[in-house]
Scaffold this active site. Structure first.
Site, PDB file in Angstrom:
ATOM      1  N   CYS A  40      12.860  50.176  43.994  1.00  0.00           N
ATOM      2  CA  CYS A  40      11.951  50.555  42.914  1.00  0.00           C
ATOM      3  C   CYS A  40      10.891  49.475  42.715  1.00  0.00           C
ATOM      4  O   CYS A  40       9.780  49.756  42.314  1.00  0.00           O
ATOM      5  CB  CYS A  40      12.740  50.777  41.633  1.00  0.00           C
ATOM      6  N   GLU A  49      15.391  54.171  34.106  1.00  0.00           N
ATOM      7  CA  GLU A  49      14.885  53.149  35.031  1.00  0.00           C
ATOM      8  C   GLU A  49      14.276  53.911  36.192  1.00  0.00           C
ATOM      9  O   GLU A  49      15.003  54.458  37.031  1.00  0.00           O
ATOM     10  CB  GLU A  49      16.031  52.248  35.507  1.00  0.00           C
ATOM     11  N   LYS A  66      27.795  59.909  37.755  1.00  0.00           N
ATOM     12  CA  LYS A  66      27.356  60.930  38.729  1.00  0.00           C
ATOM     13  C   LYS A  66      26.547  60.173  39.788  1.00  0.00           C
ATOM     14  O   LYS A  66      25.370  59.865  39.596  1.00  0.00           O
ATOM     15  CB  LYS A  66      26.483  61.968  38.023  1.00  0.00           C
ATOM     16  N   GLU A  83       4.344  56.582  44.579  1.00  0.00           N
ATOM     17  CA  GLU A  83       5.476  55.846  45.145  1.00  0.00           C
ATOM     18  C   GLU A  83       5.896  56.485  46.467  1.00  0.00           C
ATOM     19  O   GLU A  83       6.236  57.668  46.509  1.00  0.00           O
ATOM     20  CB  GLU A  83       6.649  55.865  44.154  1.00  0.00           C
TER      21      GLU A  83
HETATM   22  P1  NAD Z   1      16.285  61.100  42.136  1.00  0.00           P
HETATM   23  O1  NAD Z   1      15.546  61.127  40.864  1.00  0.00           O
HETATM   24  O2  NAD Z   1      16.031  62.146  43.135  1.00  0.00           O
HETATM   25  O3  NAD Z   1      17.864  61.126  41.884  1.00  0.00           O
HETATM   26  C1  NAD Z   1      18.516  60.187  41.070  1.00  0.00           C
HETATM   27  C2  NAD Z   1      19.801  60.786  40.543  1.00  0.00           C
HETATM   28  O4  NAD Z   1      19.465  61.849  39.666  1.00  0.00           O
HETATM   29  C3  NAD Z   1      20.720  61.382  41.612  1.00  0.00           C
HETATM   30  O5  NAD Z   1      22.071  61.118  41.271  1.00  0.00           O
HETATM   31  C4  NAD Z   1      20.432  62.870  41.501  1.00  0.00           C
HETATM   32  O6  NAD Z   1      21.512  63.668  41.914  1.00  0.00           O
HETATM   33  C5  NAD Z   1      20.205  63.011  40.007  1.00  0.00           C
HETATM   34  N1  NAD Z   1      19.421  64.194  39.618  1.00  0.00           N
HETATM   35  C6  NAD Z   1      18.522  64.899  40.355  1.00  0.00           C
HETATM   36  N2  NAD Z   1      18.034  65.939  39.630  1.00  0.00           N
HETATM   37  C7  NAD Z   1      18.618  65.867  38.415  1.00  0.00           C
HETATM   38  C8  NAD Z   1      18.515  66.643  37.236  1.00  0.00           C
HETATM   39  N3  NAD Z   1      17.709  67.708  37.157  1.00  0.00           N
HETATM   40  N4  NAD Z   1      19.258  66.285  36.163  1.00  0.00           N
HETATM   41  C9  NAD Z   1      20.064  65.194  36.208  1.00  0.00           C
HETATM   42  N5  NAD Z   1      20.213  64.431  37.308  1.00  0.00           N
HETATM   43  C10 NAD Z   1      19.494  64.756  38.405  1.00  0.00           C
HETATM   44  O7  NAD Z   1      16.050  59.629  42.730  1.00  0.00           O
HETATM   45  P2  NAD Z   1      16.503  59.087  44.143  1.00  0.00           P
HETATM   46  O8  NAD Z   1      15.633  59.711  45.174  1.00  0.00           O
HETATM   47  O9  NAD Z   1      17.973  59.185  44.258  1.00  0.00           O
HETATM   48  O10 NAD Z   1      16.142  57.530  43.995  1.00  0.00           O
HETATM   49  C11 NAD Z   1      14.886  57.008  44.254  1.00  0.00           C
HETATM   50  C12 NAD Z   1      14.130  56.781  42.965  1.00  0.00           C
HETATM   51  O11 NAD Z   1      14.870  55.914  42.112  1.00  0.00           O
HETATM   52  C13 NAD Z   1      12.811  56.065  43.209  1.00  0.00           C
HETATM   53  O12 NAD Z   1      11.807  56.660  42.433  1.00  0.00           O
HETATM   54  C14 NAD Z   1      13.086  54.646  42.741  1.00  0.00           C
HETATM   55  O13 NAD Z   1      11.942  53.935  42.353  1.00  0.00           O
HETATM   56  C15 NAD Z   1      14.019  54.885  41.607  1.00  0.00           C
HETATM   57  N6  NAD Z   1      14.787  53.665  41.308  1.00  0.00           N
HETATM   58  C16 NAD Z   1      14.503  52.989  40.159  1.00  0.00           C
HETATM   59  C17 NAD Z   1      15.182  51.799  39.859  1.00  0.00           C
HETATM   60  C18 NAD Z   1      14.899  51.023  38.599  1.00  0.00           C
HETATM   61  O14 NAD Z   1      15.719  50.183  38.227  1.00  0.00           O
HETATM   62  N7  NAD Z   1      13.777  51.237  37.926  1.00  0.00           N
HETATM   63  C19 NAD Z   1      16.140  51.312  40.751  1.00  0.00           C
HETATM   64  C20 NAD Z   1      16.388  52.031  41.918  1.00  0.00           C
HETATM   65  C21 NAD Z   1      15.711  53.217  42.176  1.00  0.00           C
END
Ligand code: NAD
Length: 496
Positions: free
Chosen positions: A288, A254, A179, A389
């Site tokens: 991240c 992550e 997804k 963040e």
């Molecule tokens: P997000 O949490 O908004 O979304 C991530 C994914 O989760 C998307 O595909 C989204 O559609 C899905 N999602 C949203 N709500 C959901 C739910 N209720 N149930 C299941 N899936 C759901 O994150 P984002 O804004 O896309 O990405 C940025 C974040 O990702 C930042 O916090 C960043 O630090 C983190 N990140 C972490 C790493 C790591 O390796 N630790 C790497 C890259 C990004």
């Protein structure tokens, strides 16, 4: 007349399918502010079809009879195909999330190595024979795949973050439903064509696009999903873990970070300035592992800030598809609003804005979601701009006097993803490497990663590891087999 948008379909069981809802959503180029493709809005029904297809593929004779070596061959072929299509896929990602073409091309050219690395492991995943206190018993373990993996991906590095889940999941013999983020789904649907071309059977990998609250949530609660591999924000990660807990699916999370990047008085300052820049302005701060809290020893503080600001002023913002551009826009409009809101919060909290904090005035950049590289000084560690963040090009500079003080402040945050350390003192290096509460510690470097080295957060930055052999533990389960090799079994109710 409005431009015709390229229209994509879901990829389920090796077929292109419309979403059951019949609905589509637009994906927007953050440099032009214009929609450039249409994606199906997948929901519960679509996720159910994809998960069932993945389960069927997992149980099929065709998949089960593949040896580790044969899965490795498929992964190698996929790596080769990605290498052939790297430039095209990089351009798609840059168009979708605004990350500069230099970086997306570098990432796409590195991704084949992820598949080659895990292809190498595919025929080396095994259990062991365990001696017990029972002389006639043969006891051994089998390391087996879990089943269907749901991979939920954010927008900042779509195919890189997909690949570090997909390659080990497939190497271990699982099947997968991806997804992608609603902000950046196109590359996943282009990529899936390569998965098929590589020879993976239908259903082994499926892609359902859609919004997190619907498609993402449906994946996390599906009874047939044995494991969720999630990368994204901290609050979403908690929702994912709660939903997966209802059917006890395994999870790796992550999540976000607020990583300290610490510069001591004996550091090579020019290298450390470059490290600080890479830590916060690369990828427009949307990583991240951003080194968003920059701790500077008081004796070098002013000189360092001067150098940092001088370099920040020269960063070339522009069209992310152009090779000369150093910083692209933020990935979508709301993300820019979020970053600008944090700039206001920082000012209200009493931090001093010494550079940036606003969109550039260049008329050519007007339509894009740009924010200038931003430097706050006089930040205190308890402030929101030091604790939360921001996920943008905003660095919070914090002054420190002693090693004890900086360790205390560096660890005083809910996250624990990474930490950077700049010093020539070898004893201090090893003291701090132990003291810092972070899953990754970089010494005299920043943002260095390899597919062979485990990566993952401490504290609220996550659960579990990606990369290295460690991740294969996350995609397998261990079975203990007991075999009696001796004589007949006696009646358990007859006392001897
Ligand atoms: P997000 O949490 O908004 O979304 C991530 C994914 O989760 C998307 O595909 C989204 O559609 C899905 N999602 C949203 N709500 C959901 C739910 N209720 N149930 C299941 N899936 C759901 O994150 P984002 O804004 O896309 O990405 C940025 C974040 O990702 C930042 O916090 C960043 O630090 C983190 N990140 C972490 C790493 C790591 O390796 N630790 C790497 C890259 C990004």
């Amino acid at each position: 007349m409005a431009k015709e948008l390229k229209r994509y379909k879901l990829s389920i069981n090796g077929r292109w399918e419309e979403a059951a809802s019949g609905k589509c959503f637009e994906t927007v180029n953050p440099y032009t502010g214009e929609a450039w493709a249409l994606l199906p809005e997948g929901g519960e029904e679509d996720v159910d079809r994809a998960v069932r297809a993945a389960r069927e593929a997992f149980e099929s004779k065709e998949w089960k009879s593949l040896t580790g070596g044969q899965r490795g061959q498929l992964l190698r072929r996929l790596g080769d195909l990605i290498a052939q299509h790297a430039e095209r896929l990089a351009r798609i990602e840059t168009t979708d999330n605004g990350k500069i073409i230099r970086e997306t091309t570098f990432q796409l050219k590195a991704i084949p190595d992820c598949y080659y690395y895990f292809a190498g492991w595919a025929d080396k995943i095994h259990g062991e024979v365990i001696p017990t206190d029972k002389p006639t018993i043969l006891n051994y373990t089998l390391r087996e795949p879990i089943g269907v993996v749901g991979a939920i991906i954010p927008w900042n590095s779509p195919l890189y973050l997909t690949s570090i889940k997909l390659a080990p999941a497939l190497a271990a013999g699982n099947t997968v439903v991806i997804k992608p983020s609603e902000i950046t789904s196109v590359s996943a649907l282009e990529f899936i064509q390569l998965v098929e071309e590589a020879g993976f059977p239908p259903g082994a990998v499926n892609v359902v696009t859609g919004f997190g609250e619907k498609a993402g949530a449906a994946l996390t609660k599906h009874q047939l999903v044995g494991k969720i591999a999630f990368t994204g924000g901290c609050e979403t990660g908690k929702l994912v873990a709660k939903s997966a807990a209802d059917h006890l699916a395994r999870v790796t999370l992550e999540l976000g970070g607020k990583s300290p990047n610490i510069v001591f008085e004996d550091a090579d300052l020019d290298s450390a300035v470059n490290g600080a820049m890479a830590g916060i302005f690369a990828a427009t701060g949307q990583t991240c592992i951003a080194g968003s809290r920059l701790f500077l020893h008081e004796s070098i503080h002013d000189r360092f800030v001067e150098k940092l600001v001088a370099r920040a002023k020269t960063i070339k913002m522009g069209d992310p598809t152009s090779w000369g551009t150093e910083m692209g826009p933020l990935a979508f409009k709301d993300q820019r609003e979020k970053v600008l809101t944090y700039v206001e919060i920082g000012k209200e909290e009493g931090a001093k804005l010494v550079y940036g904090g606003e969109p550039p005035t260049d008329p050519e950049l007007k339509k894009g979601y740009f924010v200038k590289p931003t430097v706050f000084v006089d930040v205190e560690n308890h402030m929101r701009i030091a604790q939360e963040e921001i996920f943008g090009p905003v660095v919070s500079v914090i002054r420190f006097r002693t090693e004890e003080e900086v360790i205390q402040m560096a660890n005083d945050v809910r996250y624990g993803l990474a930490a950077g350390l700049w010093t020539q003192d070898v004893k201090r290096v090893h003291r701090l490497a132990k003291e810092l509460q972070a899953g990754t510690v970089w010494v005299n470097t920043y943002r260095t990663l390899a597919f062979s080295s485990p990566f993952g957060g401490y504290k609220e930055s996550g659960i579990g590891k990606e990369n290295g052999f460690e991740v294969l533990r996350e995609y397998t389960q261990l079975k203990s087999v007991w075999v009696e090799t001796g004589g007949p079994i006696g009646d358990p109710f007859v006392m001897r």
